[in-house]
Design an enzyme around this catalytic site. Sequence first.
Site, PDB file in Angstrom:
ATOM      1  N   THR A  14     113.105 -44.690  50.090  1.00 28.52           N
ATOM      2  CA  THR A  14     113.275 -43.462  50.864  1.00 28.52           C
ATOM      3  C   THR A  14     111.939 -42.821  51.201  1.00 28.52           C
ATOM      4  OG1 THR A  14     115.456 -43.062  49.891  1.00 28.52           O
ATOM      5  CG2 THR A  14     114.337 -41.167  50.828  1.00 28.52           C
ATOM      6  N   THR A  97     114.387 -44.900  44.881  1.00 35.74           N
ATOM      7  CA  THR A  97     114.827 -44.268  43.633  1.00 35.74           C
ATOM      8  C   THR A  97     115.976 -45.003  42.953  1.00 35.74           C
ATOM      9  OG1 THR A  97     116.286 -42.772  44.860  1.00 35.74           O
ATOM     10  CG2 THR A  97     114.072 -41.980  44.363  1.00 35.74           C
TER      11      THR A  97
END
Length: 332
Positions: A14, A97
């Site tokens: 991300t 993540t």
Amino acid sequence: MSRKKVAFIGTGGTISSLGDGPLDTVNYGAMGNMLQAGGILDRFPEVQQVAEVVAVPYRNVPSPRIAWAEWKELVLLCDKVVRDDPSVAGIVIGHGTASLEETAYFLSLTLKVPVPVVVVGSQRPASALSTDAGLNLVNAVRVAADEGARGLGALVLLNDEIQAAREVTKTSTGRMQTFRSPDFGVLGQADGDKVVWYRRPLRRLAPETEFDIRGLEALPRVDIAYSHAGADGTAVRAFTAAGAKGIVAAGFAPGFVTPGDAEALAEARAAGVTVLQSTRSGSGRVFPTTKLAEAGFIPADNLNPQKARILLALALTVSSDAGDIERIFATY
């Protein structure tokens, strides 16, 4: 005073992603548009105000795909960064993540470089309104350049908080405060005025560990069997049939499984598979009970199942003796 030099390795995720406009915080992954390390530094030039940050070429890999091959490459790449430029004071690794905590823990057990290594990600893509990517990156660089970060193994930095790789876990799908360390809390914080430290881990950490993966072609297969009401051992038997050398039982708190799983785990143990009892609760130790000892199962201490799997796989590269593995789990 001259700025310290920090190397930045980008693996995607991300923190590197560009979505379909500033309000796209959900479907950006479908765009498949991820910046390389140099592109991330260009997008957030403010990072150069806190250190001399240099991009290290790697490739972008969605974090659900990151596993042994990438882990070994990152260990060797960190070796190369420090060997090629001894002036590097620290290394930052950008990461998705989803599996960030697992990569960080693996690195915390296997890195051999003397400089701090900080793993960083973000909850919102680099293109999003109020993205956390830029400030997370800046703070990760600040931590990697900080003398207080030395000797702490790999660290995780998001949301201004410095976490130990061993304890930290992702706890929320979308909130900024997703990475937490149950029971023990943060090591420190990257505040606007300075980096502050409050505690140090006591368990053994990189680079002073007994694990050297440089000559390995693969890790021993270790699987996680998640116990639930009515679990009948099917998953355990499938893992055993697939050639698992170890099985982590993610059991009920404080550390036991259903009768069906217990029977299958006993069969696996009789077949020479190392069985490790963890818990799905997310906090607290698995106690070394008489029942576990009689079954020949090893308690996973307070490691969550995904961290216990990593340590067991590395332990099996050193020894398959139960006593040695118990020592390793009491040490790391």
